[in-house]
Write an enzyme that holds these catalytic residues in place. Sequence first.
Site: not given
Ligand code: PGA
Length: 261
Positions: A11-13, A97, A99, A169, A175, A214, A235-236
């Site tokens: 997930n590149w956001k 998600h 966010e 999640e 993150g 994470s 994500g990251g």
């Molecule tokens: P993260 O994000 O791996 O950076 O914790 C995961 C996500 O939000 O899907």
Amino acid sequence: MVNRRTVIAGNWKMFKTVSEAENYAVKFLAEVKGIQDLDIVLCAPFTALYPLKNKLEESNVHLGAQNMSWADQGAYTGEISAQMILDVACAYVILGHSERREMFGETDEGINKKVLKALAAGLTPILCVGENLNTREEGKAAEWVRSQVIHALTGILREDLSRIVIAYEPIWAIGTGRTASSQDAQEMCVSIRTTLNGLMGSEAEKVPILYGGSVKAENIAELLTEPDVDGALVGGASLDPLSFVKLVHNAASVFARVKGV
Ligand code: PGA
């Protein structure tokens, strides 16, 4: 043993321009070609989807969007429809998600409409659920997530359940560098599967349930050895192509060792 697919989704956001996405794809594809045991997905920003479609064509890497509208088309300024993301070869779409729930006001009701729309269009939703730290500390995580799952899946057909992916999640792990222990992840994935079973019976066994928060190359193996953790939403650690390659390779080696049938 149910042979569920293992899904590793990046997930590149809100990262990567078109040229950055194209450069990434070239490096990434060269290192993951030949991996057939995993469903590898890149969920990119809308503007990068079309150029990525061209790069990923005929590869073993699938494309996903990070959101979509519940409407088909019309006067919805700033929205993107299911047909539009299908048109650029997306097979997956992340929905709900945390966010989006927390910062953009998405509700269970709206997420449910999006899940139904995605399924009707032939997309695979990656439905995200997860509790915040307060809810976990109050011991209400399982109850919270159960309610999110039930709301999001209201009205879906039994035969459509096998086309859904769920990502557990926990918000406190996204993150933050703080990962849920693999036992916690397993426990919550089992709890989600029990909820699905209550809704749809044995079809629940077919649904890949991912962990996200994470996840990195160093902890993917431990998470995937849990029997009900069927992959990861990353994500990251998906932003650098070579780090994500390492994570995918580590996942593939667990699959071969533990989950191979
Ligand atoms: P993260 O994000 O791996 O950076 O914790 C995961 C996500 O939000 O899907």
